[in-house]
Design a protein around this motif. Sequence first.
Motif, PDB file in Angstrom:
ATOM      1  N   ASP A 287       0.831  -1.200   0.000  1.00 22.71           N
ATOM      2  CA  ASP A 287       0.000   0.000   0.000  1.00 22.71           C
ATOM      3  C   ASP A 287       0.866   1.250   0.000  1.00 22.71           C
ATOM      4  OD1 ASP A 287      -1.722   2.113   0.615  1.00 22.71           O
ATOM      5  OD2 ASP A 287      -3.154   0.766   1.530  1.00 22.71           O
ATOM      6  N   GLY A 288       1.754   1.345   0.966  1.00 18.34           N
ATOM      7  CA  GLY A 288       2.596   2.525   1.062  1.00 18.34           C
ATOM      8  C   GLY A 288       1.973   3.631   1.887  1.00 18.34           C
ATOM      9  N   LYS A 289       0.709   3.459   2.300  1.00 16.18           N
ATOM     10  CA  LYS A 289       0.027   4.448   3.114  1.00 16.18           C
ATOM     11  C   LYS A 289      -0.142   3.931   4.536  1.00 16.18           C
ATOM     12  CE  LYS A 289      -2.639   6.322  -0.745  1.00 16.18           C
ATOM     13  NZ  LYS A 289      -4.001   6.574  -1.262  1.00 16.18           N
ATOM     14  N   LYS A 290      -0.069   4.860   5.490  1.00 21.69           N
ATOM     15  CA  LYS A 290      -0.237   4.481   6.890  1.00 21.69           C
ATOM     16  C   LYS A 290      -1.698   4.145   7.202  1.00 21.69           C
ATOM     17  CE  LYS A 290       3.605   7.232   8.656  1.00 21.69           C
ATOM     18  NZ  LYS A 290       3.996   8.342   9.554  1.00 21.69           N
ATOM     19  N   PHE A 291      -2.623   4.842   6.530  1.00 25.07           N
ATOM     20  CA  PHE A 291      -4.029   4.643   6.830  1.00 25.07           C
ATOM     21  C   PHE A 291      -4.672   3.641   5.869  1.00 25.07           C
ATOM     22  CE2 PHE A 291      -8.438   5.884   5.792  1.00 25.07           C
ATOM     23  CZ  PHE A 291      -9.023   5.484   6.971  1.00 25.07           C
ATOM     24  N   LYS A 292      -5.270   2.589   6.439  1.00 26.48           N
ATOM     25  CA  LYS A 292      -6.031   1.611   5.668  1.00 26.48           C
ATOM     26  C   LYS A 292      -7.437   1.553   6.257  1.00 26.48           C
ATOM     27  CE  LYS A 292      -2.092  -1.278   4.457  1.00 26.48           C
ATOM     28  NZ  LYS A 292      -1.076  -0.456   5.125  1.00 26.48           N
ATOM     29  N   PRO A 293      -8.433   2.005   5.521  1.00 21.02           N
ATOM     30  CA  PRO A 293      -9.795   2.026   6.059  1.00 21.02           C
ATOM     31  C   PRO A 293     -10.268   0.644   6.473  1.00 21.02           C
ATOM     32  CG  PRO A 293      -9.657   3.237   3.991  1.00 21.02           C
ATOM     33  CD  PRO A 293      -8.364   2.512   4.156  1.00 21.02           C
ATOM     34  N   THR A 294     -10.903   0.544   7.629  1.00 21.08           N
ATOM     35  CA  THR A 294     -11.490  -0.715   8.088  1.00 21.08           C
ATOM     36  C   THR A 294     -13.003  -0.701   7.888  1.00 21.08           C
ATOM     37  OG1 THR A 294     -11.680   0.149  10.342  1.00 21.08           O
ATOM     38  CG2 THR A 294      -9.687  -1.082   9.800  1.00 21.08           C
ATOM     39  N   SER A 295     -13.521   0.429   7.353  1.00 19.49           N
ATOM     40  CA  SER A 295     -14.950   0.521   7.060  1.00 19.49           C
ATOM     41  C   SER A 295     -15.144   1.529   5.936  1.00 19.49           C
ATOM     42  CB  SER A 295     -15.718   0.979   8.308  1.00 19.49           C
ATOM     43  OG  SER A 295     -15.508   2.363   8.522  1.00 19.49           O
ATOM     44  N   ASN A 296     -16.397   1.753   5.571  1.00 21.59           N
ATOM     45  CA  ASN A 296     -16.699   2.731   4.525  1.00 21.59           C
ATOM     46  C   ASN A 296     -16.946   4.124   5.105  1.00 21.59           C
ATOM     47  OD1 ASN A 296     -19.162   2.206   5.812  1.00 21.59           O
ATOM     48  ND2 ASN A 296     -20.355   2.543   3.948  1.00 21.59           N
ATOM     49  N   LEU A 297     -16.606   4.325   6.383  1.00 19.14           N
ATOM     50  CA  LEU A 297     -16.931   5.583   7.069  1.00 19.14           C
ATOM     51  C   LEU A 297     -16.327   6.806   6.375  1.00 19.14           C
ATOM     52  CD1 LEU A 297     -18.309   6.917   9.498  1.00 19.14           C
ATOM     53  CD2 LEU A 297     -16.188   6.618  10.773  1.00 19.14           C
ATOM     54  N   GLY A 298     -15.028   6.750   6.073  1.00 21.92           N
ATOM     55  CA  GLY A 298     -14.365   7.889   5.440  1.00 21.92           C
ATOM     56  C   GLY A 298     -14.978   8.233   4.093  1.00 21.92           C
ATOM     57  N   ASP A 299     -15.249   7.203   3.276  1.00 18.56           N
ATOM     58  CA  ASP A 299     -15.849   7.427   1.955  1.00 18.56           C
ATOM     59  C   ASP A 299     -17.289   7.915   2.084  1.00 18.56           C
ATOM     60  OD1 ASP A 299     -13.578   6.677   0.504  1.00 18.56           O
ATOM     61  OD2 ASP A 299     -14.086   4.560   0.691  1.00 18.56           O
ATOM     62  N   LEU A 300     -18.003   7.355   3.051  1.00 14.35           N
ATOM     63  CA  LEU A 300     -19.398   7.748   3.270  1.00 14.35           C
ATOM     64  C   LEU A 300     -19.502   9.233   3.611  1.00 14.35           C
ATOM     65  CD1 LEU A 300     -22.030   5.749   5.302  1.00 14.35           C
ATOM     66  CD2 LEU A 300     -21.663   8.138   5.832  1.00 14.35           C
ATOM     67  N   ILE A 301     -18.671   9.675   4.547  1.00 14.34           N
ATOM     68  CA  ILE A 301     -18.708  11.080   4.974  1.00 14.34           C
ATOM     69  C   ILE A 301     -18.241  12.006   3.860  1.00 14.34           C
ATOM     70  CG2 ILE A 301     -17.724  12.786   6.572  1.00 14.34           C
ATOM     71  CD1 ILE A 301     -17.611  10.559   8.677  1.00 14.34           C
ATOM     72  N   SER A 302     -17.107  11.693   3.248  1.00 12.06           N
ATOM     73  CA  SER A 302     -16.529  12.591   2.236  1.00 12.06           C
ATOM     74  C   SER A 302     -17.413  12.699   0.999  1.00 12.06           C
ATOM     75  CB  SER A 302     -15.125  12.121   1.837  1.00 12.06           C
ATOM     76  OG  SER A 302     -15.160  10.792   1.344  1.00 12.06           O
TER      77      SER A 302
END
Length: 317
Positions: A287-302
């Motif tokens: 991945d190379g990123k520190k953050f890996k979503p464990t739910s759809n929360l970030g996408d849902l809000i944004s």
Amino acid sequence: MDDIEKIIKLFNKKPLKIDFYKYNIEFPFYEYIPKYNKGYKIVLEIKEEFQKSMISIINSFKKQIKMETLDLLIIMGTILSMQDILDEFRNSIYYISEKIKRECPGIEIRYAFEGFIDFIGLKEGEEYYTIDFEVDIDVFKKKLEEIVIKGRRFHAIDVAGGLDYGNYMSWRSNARYAILLSDSPNHGRLYHDNYILDDFPERHPDGLAFEDIMENYVKKNINLCLTRIDCSTDKMFKIMIFAYNQEFQKSKEKPKIQQLNYEKKEKKYQQCNNIKKNYKNKENQIDGKKFKPTSNLGDLISKTAAEIYKQYSKKNN
């Protein structure tokens, strides 16, 4: 030195004071010109013309500020069963911000948070955790880190109180969006099934009713998203949607209420963990990123926040 030169000199010494939000324009040199002086009439004419021009500029300025700003409020039950979701939101706040800004270039986002628990076993003042609208995302994130989860699992909680507090935030933008995250329903048998434990089954202890709260949300033009985490909130959400839509019919601005589903990404995340075991020394290839979503929360809000902003941008253009 003639009267006009005196006026110019006074103007240069004390520049105009302009309050963009109250249409208040002060002419500091105006008070120095006596009414019997022939320069008084000239100043009066200048003031009237200047006032008209400045009000036009101020209206344009105010409209531009509101149009380029999004007020985003998260209302969340901060009880034990919500620990993972609170952690997910803390970790994804930068992700949410970047996603919205990509969709809406030039936008300024004002973040707010209202945490709510319940009345039982808590001291006065511990029932709520309020972060009013904050532009600096780092300051907002730091305040989020201070929140401590309390309360009990599988009990009715003070959802109405949390939503009611949202009414008193310092809303400013045209685009206003509140998102409710709770896996427990409000007090009152009307809002949940019998398996939910409820210390106040007859009514909310403070007498709060969703009809009144939804009325205030519509009047303040606050768009509302109800996030379904599990079935325990289904009855409550139906009542809230009905109450909101009743007020919606009377509204000119036509804000909207919607229900979306919170979904965990357990299978995908488990697969990612399995890959990590096979590539212990090559994590950057995954991945190379520190953050890996464990739910759809970030996408849902944004995604929904960007849609709300675009909706109001179109109205103002």
